[in-house]
Design an enzyme around this catalytic site. Structure first.
Site, short mmCIF file in Angstrom:
data_model
loop_
_atom_site.label_atom_id
_atom_site.label_comp_id
_atom_site.label_asym_id
_atom_site.label_seq_id
_atom_site.Cartn_x
_atom_site.Cartn_y
_atom_site.Cartn_z
NE ARG A 183 -40.27 6.53 14.91
CZ ARG A 183 -41.41 7.08 15.32
NH1 ARG A 183 -41.54 8.40 15.33
NH2 ARG A 183 -42.41 6.34 15.73
CG ASP A 184 -35.14 13.82 9.46
OD1 ASP A 184 -35.53 14.45 8.45
OD2 ASP A 184 -33.96 13.83 9.85
CB ILE A 185 -31.30 10.04 10.01
CG1 ILE A 185 -30.34 9.03 10.61
CG2 ILE A 185 -30.58 11.23 9.41
CD1 ILE A 185 -29.45 8.35 9.58
CG ASN B 187 -37.19 22.30 3.66
OD1 ASN B 187 -37.86 23.25 4.07
ND2 ASN B 187 -36.59 21.46 4.48
CB VAL C 120 -32.80 14.29 0.45
CG1 VAL C 120 -33.07 12.98 -0.30
CG2 VAL C 120 -31.83 14.03 1.61
CG HIS D 165 -38.28 15.06 1.61
ND1 HIS D 165 -37.38 15.27 0.59
CD2 HIS D 165 -37.87 15.82 2.65
CE1 HIS D 165 -36.46 16.13 1.01
NE2 HIS D 165 -36.74 16.49 2.25
CG HIS E 87 -39.36 17.88 6.61
ND1 HIS E 87 -38.20 17.45 7.21
CD2 HIS E 87 -39.00 18.29 5.37
CE1 HIS E 87 -37.17 17.60 6.38
NE2 HIS E 87 -37.64 18.11 5.25
P1 5GP Z 1 -34.49 18.36 3.33
O1 5GP Z 1 -33.41 19.20 3.98
O2 5GP Z 1 -34.05 17.87 1.97
O3 5GP Z 1 -35.83 19.01 3.30
O4 5GP Z 1 -34.67 17.12 4.28
C1 5GP Z 1 -33.91 15.96 4.18
C2 5GP Z 1 -34.05 15.25 5.49
O5 5GP Z 1 -33.59 13.93 5.33
C3 5GP Z 1 -33.21 15.87 6.63
O6 5GP Z 1 -34.08 16.28 7.68
C4 5GP Z 1 -32.27 14.74 7.03
O7 5GP Z 1 -32.05 14.69 8.42
C5 5GP Z 1 -32.97 13.51 6.50
N1 5GP Z 1 -32.08 12.42 6.13
C6 5GP Z 1 -30.93 12.51 5.40
N2 5GP Z 1 -30.39 11.30 5.23
C7 5GP Z 1 -31.22 10.42 5.86
C8 5GP Z 1 -31.18 8.99 6.03
O8 5GP Z 1 -30.30 8.29 5.57
N3 5GP Z 1 -32.21 8.43 6.74
C9 5GP Z 1 -33.23 9.18 7.26
N4 5GP Z 1 -34.17 8.52 7.93
N5 5GP Z 1 -33.29 10.52 7.13
C10 5GP Z 1 -32.30 11.13 6.43
#
Ligand code: 5GP
Length: 116
Positions: A28-30, A86, A95, A99, A101
Site C-alpha cells: 500500500r502507498d504510504i 510515472n 522514487v 513501479h 500504481h
Molecule cells: P512516484 O511519484 O514515484 O510515481 O510514486 C512514488 C510513490 O511512493 C508515492 O505515491 C509515495 O506516496 C510512495 N512512497 C514514498 N515513500 C514510501 C514509503 O516509504 N512507503 C510506501 N509504502 N510508499 C511510499
C-alpha cells in the site's frame, strides 16, 4: 543506488505488503491518492520505465497482470480502476525504482493537464 522500495523488498523498512511472488512485490502507498492505492514493484532493478529493455517486456507485463488480478480479487474489476506509471520529472516520478500504481475504490475523474 538503493531506493526506499529496495529497502521494502529486503524487509529493512516496514510496508503493508498485499502481494508477493518471485518477481513482484505489492504494498500500500504510504500517501494514498484513492481509497485503494497499491504499488506494484519489480524485484529486479529498473530506475524508470525507460530502463526496461525491449527484450524484457515481461517486467512490465508482470506488474500489470498482478495489479489487474489484485483489483479483480478485491472486487473492482467491474466498476474499474486505474494503473499509472510515472516516468521522470514531467511524469511526476519521485522514487527511482520502476513501479506501477493501482488506484481504485472511487470514480477517479480525468487526469493530466490540458494540451496546448
Ligand atoms: P512516484 O511519484 O514515484 O510515481 O510514486 C512514488 C510513490 O511512493 C508515492 O505515491 C509515495 O506516496 C510512495 N512512497 C514514498 N515513500 C514510501 C514509503 O516509504 N512507503 C510506501 N509504502 N510508499 C511510499
Amino acid at each position: 543506488m538503493p531506493t526506499i522500495f529496495h529497502k521494502i523488498i529486503r524487509r529493512e523498512i516496514p510496508a503493508d505488503i498485499v502481494f508477493e511472488d518471485e518477481h513482484v512485490i505489492a504494498f500500500r502507498d504510504i500517501a494514498p491518492q484513492a481509497p485503494v492505492h497499491v504499488l506494484f514493484v519489480p524485484k529486479d532493478t529498473y530506475a524508470t520505465l525507460n530502463d526496461v529493455p525491449a527484450d524484457r517486456p515481461e517486467v512490465v507485463g508482470r506488474l500489470a497482470v498482478a495489479a489487474a488480478r489484485y483489483a479483480r480479487e478485491q472486487g473492482f474489476g467491474e466498476d474499474g480502476y486505474r494503473i499509472v506509471v510515472n516516468c521522470n520529472g514531467d511524469g511526476g516520478q519521485t522514487v527511482f525504482q520502476l513501479h506501477l500504481h493501482l488506484l481504485a475504490g472511487a470514480p477517479l475523474g480525468r487526469f493530466g493537464v490540458a494540451a496546448g
